[in-house]
Design a protein around this motif. Structure first.
Motif, mmCIF file in Angstrom:
data_model
loop_
_atom_site.group_PDB
_atom_site.id
_atom_site.type_symbol
_atom_site.label_atom_id
_atom_site.label_comp_id
_atom_site.label_asym_id
_atom_site.label_seq_id
_atom_site.Cartn_x
_atom_site.Cartn_y
_atom_site.Cartn_z
ATOM 1 N N SER A 13 0.829 -1.208 0.000
ATOM 2 C CA SER A 13 0.000 0.000 0.000
ATOM 3 C C SER A 13 0.862 1.257 0.000
ATOM 4 C CB SER A 13 -0.920 0.026 1.227
ATOM 5 O OG SER A 13 -1.795 -1.064 1.200
ATOM 6 N N PHE A 16 2.481 1.610 -3.371
ATOM 7 C CA PHE A 16 1.474 2.054 -4.334
ATOM 8 C C PHE A 16 1.327 3.572 -4.286
ATOM 9 C CE2 PHE A 16 -3.012 2.945 -5.322
ATOM 10 C CZ PHE A 16 -3.055 2.443 -6.610
ATOM 11 N N TRP A 20 2.706 6.626 -7.105
ATOM 12 C CA TRP A 20 1.827 7.655 -7.684
ATOM 13 C C TRP A 20 2.200 9.037 -7.180
ATOM 14 C CZ3 TRP A 20 -3.847 6.809 -9.103
ATOM 15 C CH2 TRP A 20 -3.963 5.697 -9.929
ATOM 16 N N GLN A 48 -4.040 -8.935 -5.562
ATOM 17 C CA GLN A 48 -3.915 -7.539 -5.929
ATOM 18 C C GLN A 48 -4.333 -6.657 -4.769
ATOM 19 O OE1 GLN A 48 -6.217 -6.604 -9.365
ATOM 20 N NE2 GLN A 48 -5.034 -7.919 -10.706
ATOM 21 N N LEU A 62 -3.129 -2.784 -8.116
ATOM 22 C CA LEU A 62 -1.694 -3.053 -8.091
ATOM 23 C C LEU A 62 -1.489 -4.531 -7.819
ATOM 24 C CD1 LEU A 62 1.267 -1.865 -7.881
ATOM 25 C CD2 LEU A 62 0.875 -1.866 -5.430
#
Length: 65
Positions: A13, A16, A20, A48, A62
């Protein structure tokens, strides 16, 4: 079935969001809509992490190792 532990989920997490260029507080402050982050298996049984909007729309996905 591949098991995922809490540390792996939290690490994925964080990766991820870092990928971004987002931080959790900035992402939450940018919108009034709530989002949910969850680990799940897709149709091919691959694990995922998905970000799901309050209306049920999949915002991002992801794959996990």
């Amino acid at each position: 079935m591949t098991a995922i532990d809490r540390r792996a989920f939290l690490g994925a997490s964080a990766a991820f969001c870092a990928a971004w260029g987002l931080s959790w507080p900035a992402a939450l402050a940018a919108t009034k809509q709530r989002y949910f982050v969850s680990a799940c298996a897709d149709e091919a049984h691959s694990m995922q992490v998905r970000v799901i909007a309050e209306d049920g729309r999949v915002v991002a996905s992801l794959p996990l190792p």
